[in-house]
Each structure stands twice: as C-alpha cells, then as structure tokens.
Design a protein around this motif. Structure first.
Motif, PDB file in Angstrom:
ATOM      1  N   UNK A  56       0.818  -1.207   0.000  1.00 30.46           N
ATOM      2  CA  UNK A  56       0.000   0.000   0.000  1.00 30.46           C
ATOM      3  C   UNK A  56       0.855   1.262   0.000  1.00 30.46           C
ATOM      4  N   UNK A  57       1.969   1.225   0.748  1.00 28.84           N
ATOM      5  CA  UNK A  57       2.831   2.395   0.880  1.00 28.84           C
ATOM      6  C   UNK A  57       4.279   1.932   0.928  1.00 28.84           C
ATOM      7  N   UNK A  58       4.954   1.882  -0.196  1.00 26.22           N
ATOM      8  CA  UNK A  58       6.326   1.347  -0.243  1.00 26.22           C
ATOM      9  C   UNK A  58       7.328   2.092   0.614  1.00 26.22           C
ATOM     10  N   UNK A  59       7.039   3.317   1.024  1.00 28.58           N
ATOM     11  CA  UNK A  59       8.023   4.032   1.850  1.00 28.58           C
ATOM     12  C   UNK A  59       8.179   3.403   3.223  1.00 28.58           C
ATOM     13  N   UNK A  60       7.201   2.602   3.650  1.00 30.76           N
ATOM     14  CA  UNK A  60       7.371   1.766   4.840  1.00 30.76           C
ATOM     15  C   UNK A  60       7.307   2.469   6.171  1.00 30.76           C
ATOM     16  N   UNK A  61       6.653   3.617   6.232  1.00 31.33           N
ATOM     17  CA  UNK A  61       6.494   4.313   7.498  1.00 31.33           C
ATOM     18  C   UNK A  61       5.020   4.304   7.906  1.00 31.33           C
ATOM     19  N   UNK A  62       4.799   4.445   9.207  1.00 24.87           N
ATOM     20  CA  UNK A  62       3.433   4.539   9.713  1.00 24.87           C
ATOM     21  C   UNK A  62       3.145   5.996  10.096  1.00 24.87           C
ATOM     22  N   UNK A  63       1.854   6.356  10.082  1.00 30.56           N
ATOM     23  CA  UNK A  63       0.682   5.531   9.796  1.00 30.56           C
ATOM     24  C   UNK A  63       0.398   5.442   8.299  1.00 30.56           C
ATOM     25  N   UNK A  64      -0.372   4.414   7.954  1.00 33.61           N
ATOM     26  CA  UNK A  64      -0.874   4.250   6.595  1.00 33.61           C
ATOM     27  C   UNK A  64      -2.366   3.951   6.704  1.00 33.61           C
ATOM     28  N   UNK A  65      -3.162   4.721   6.001  1.00 41.01           N
ATOM     29  CA  UNK A  65      -4.610   4.510   5.984  1.00 41.01           C
ATOM     30  C   UNK A  65      -5.009   4.074   4.587  1.00 41.01           C
ATOM     31  N   UNK A  66      -5.592   2.889   4.504  1.00 38.85           N
ATOM     32  CA  UNK A  66      -5.991   2.324   3.219  1.00 38.85           C
ATOM     33  C   UNK A  66      -7.507   2.328   3.141  1.00 38.85           C
ATOM     34  N   UNK A  67      -8.052   3.008   2.133  1.00 34.41           N
ATOM     35  CA  UNK A  67      -9.492   3.099   1.962  1.00 34.41           C
ATOM     36  C   UNK A  67     -10.047   1.831   1.325  1.00 34.41           C
ATOM     37  N   UNK A  68     -11.325   1.579   1.508  1.00 33.73           N
ATOM     38  CA  UNK A  68     -11.935   0.406   0.874  1.00 33.73           C
ATOM     39  C   UNK A  68     -11.784   0.388  -0.644  1.00 33.73           C
ATOM     40  N   UNK A  69     -11.687   1.580  -1.267  1.00 37.26           N
ATOM     41  CA  UNK A  69     -11.513   1.633  -2.720  1.00 37.26           C
ATOM     42  C   UNK A  69     -10.052   1.542  -3.138  1.00 37.26           C
ATOM     43  N   UNK A  70      -9.140   1.335  -2.176  1.00 34.14           N
ATOM     44  CA  UNK A  70      -7.724   1.193  -2.475  1.00 34.14           C
ATOM     45  C   UNK A  70      -6.926   2.478  -2.369  1.00 34.14           C
ATOM     46  N   UNK A  71      -7.587   3.607  -2.223  1.00 36.76           N
ATOM     47  CA  UNK A  71      -6.864   4.869  -2.064  1.00 36.76           C
ATOM     48  C   UNK A  71      -6.083   4.842  -0.760  1.00 36.76           C
ATOM     49  N   UNK A  72      -4.891   5.433  -0.770  1.00 38.44           N
ATOM     50  CA  UNK A  72      -3.994   5.387   0.389  1.00 38.44           C
ATOM     51  C   UNK A  72      -3.649   6.802   0.847  1.00 38.44           C
ATOM     52  N   UNK A  73      -3.693   7.007   2.148  1.00 37.49           N
ATOM     53  CA  UNK A  73      -3.177   8.238   2.757  1.00 37.49           C
ATOM     54  C   UNK A  73      -2.064   7.807   3.699  1.00 37.49           C
ATOM     55  N   UNK A  74      -0.829   8.229   3.419  1.00 39.18           N
ATOM     56  CA  UNK A  74       0.289   7.759   4.233  1.00 39.18           C
ATOM     57  C   UNK A  74       1.112   8.890   4.843  1.00 39.18           C
ATOM     58  N   UNK A  75       0.481  10.037   5.001  1.00 41.29           N
ATOM     59  CA  UNK A  75       1.064  11.135   5.783  1.00 41.29           C
ATOM     60  C   UNK A  75       0.135  11.402   6.957  1.00 41.29           C
ATOM     61  N   UNK A  76       0.672  11.424   8.160  1.00 39.01           N
ATOM     62  CA  UNK A  76      -0.176  11.503   9.342  1.00 39.01           C
ATOM     63  C   UNK A  76      -1.026  12.767   9.378  1.00 39.01           C
ATOM     64  N   UNK A  77      -0.460  13.911   8.996  1.00 40.19           N
ATOM     65  CA  UNK A  77      -1.232  15.146   9.050  1.00 40.19           C
ATOM     66  C   UNK A  77      -2.372  15.104   8.044  1.00 40.19           C
ATOM     67  N   UNK A  78      -2.162  14.416   6.920  1.00 42.77           N
ATOM     68  CA  UNK A  78      -3.234  14.278   5.927  1.00 42.77           C
ATOM     69  C   UNK A  78      -4.337  13.368   6.453  1.00 42.77           C
TER      70      UNK A  78
END
Length: 213
Positions: A56-78
């Motif tokens: 989902x997020x190759x950069x390998x840092x947390x947090x990672x939020x994966x939506x049911x439609x596959x969209x990914x948010x992997x910046x905590x402030x976002x």
C-alpha cells in the motif's frame, strides 16, 4: 478531549497500519478517535513490516490509511485532516496552524531525532537538545497568550504537536522537568492524563496478516 467510542467495524471501514509509540501514528489515531471514524487497526512491528502495508505504501512508514476503494493516505497530518473533514465534533480544524505544525515536523523533529538517537546520527545530543528547547520556548510563549496552541480550545495544532513534545520530554525526564517550561509541562501533563490519549495508547497485539487485533 473526549473519550468517544468507535462504532462497530464494517467491511467498508478503512484499514489503519500503526505503531503504538510512533508520534506520527499517535496523532493520526487521535484525530480518527475524536472524529469517531471506525478503522481496522493493524498494529505492526517496524522491524518486520507486513507485505500488505508495504504494498500500500512502499516508503514503509506509519501511519498508513488504506481506503476500501484502495486509495492510500500515508502522511499523518493528511490522515488527521481527512478524518476531521468528515466529522469534527470538537471543532479541531478551527485550530489548524500549518506553519506551527511545519516547524514541529521539520526543525523540531530534526533536533528531537538527534537528541534521542545521537549515535544513529553521529550528532551532539546536547546541541540538538538546546535547539529543541529553543523551539519549546516559543511554544511556552504562545501558551502564555492562550490556553492551547490552537487558541482557547484544544485543536488540531495541539494534537499534531503534543506526541513529539512527549517524546522529547521522555528522553531525560528530570532535565525536562527542571526547565523553565511551566506552561508546556502543564499542557503536556494534561494531554498525557486525558481519556482520549489513554484510549489511543491501548496496547494491541501485532497484526499477523489475515486478522486484526
């Protein structure tokens, strides 16, 4: 800071990959908790990251939020802003301060890392501690003008910055307690003693794949 409970999980809830002690993950969990948005929480070990998270997020840092439609948010402030844009019962977004958060995420985090892990960065921890303290002096002055960084109410800026100040304070608690930071210390103490913080810091079993804690 409330202790609002999540509703029951559904198959359409986002998946959150998190690590309990990471300040970035803590602040994402704070916003998700106060918004009341249900997530499937997958606690990970950073030394043994699950392939599903890396896919989902190759950069390998947390947090990672994966939506049911596959969209990914992997910046905590976002993640924080996404959650609060959907439900913000305590009006945290009114306390957003992009410049203050950028100072925390940039210079303060830079000095925090080198103060906490001087061997890893071949750094002088005392110099970086002093530089971090200078930034905290600015927060001390700000808290002299208002009840919280966000204004008269706890808000996004507070939730985004507090986990990092907590980490800084924990490096040498006796030294931190001896500094002329009475307002910052009270602000931090109230946060750590809150029901919301206690709830997002509940220990969870590490997610092993195919199931969640």
């Amino acid at each position: 800071m409330s202790g609002r409970c999540f509703r029951s999980l559904t198959l359409t809830d986002p998946i959150l990959y998190s690590f309990r002690r990471c300040p970035y993950a803590i602040r994402a969990r704070l916003a998700l908790a106060v918004s009341g948005i249900a997530v499937e929480h997958r606690e990970v070990k950073l030394r043994d990251k699950p392939p599903e998270m890396l896919a989902a997020s190759p950069k390998g840092t947390v947090p990672v939020l994966v939506m049911p439609d596959g969209r990914v948010i992997d910046e905590s402030i976002d993640i924080m802003r996404w959650a609060l844009a959907r439900n913000d019962p305590e009006d945290w977004l009114a306390g957003d301060d992009a410049a203050l958060i950028a100072t925390n995420d940039g210079p303060f985090k830079h000095h925090l890392d080198r103060y906490k892990y001087p061997e890893r960065f071949a750094a002088d921890d005392v110099d970086h501690r002093a530089a971090g303290l200078a930034i905290l002096d600015g927060l001390e002055a700000r808290l002299g003008e208002r009840a919280f960084l966000s204004g008269e109410r706890f808000g996004l800026a507070d939730a985004a910055i507090l986990p990092f100040v907590r980490q800084f304070a924990a490096v040498d608690r006796a030294w931190f307690a001896a500094q002329d930071l009475a307002r910052v210390q009270r602000w931090l103490e109230a946060f750590v003693g809150s029901a919301l913080f206690e709830r997002v810091m509940v220990a969870r079993e590490v997610w092993r794949g195919g199931a969640h804690a």
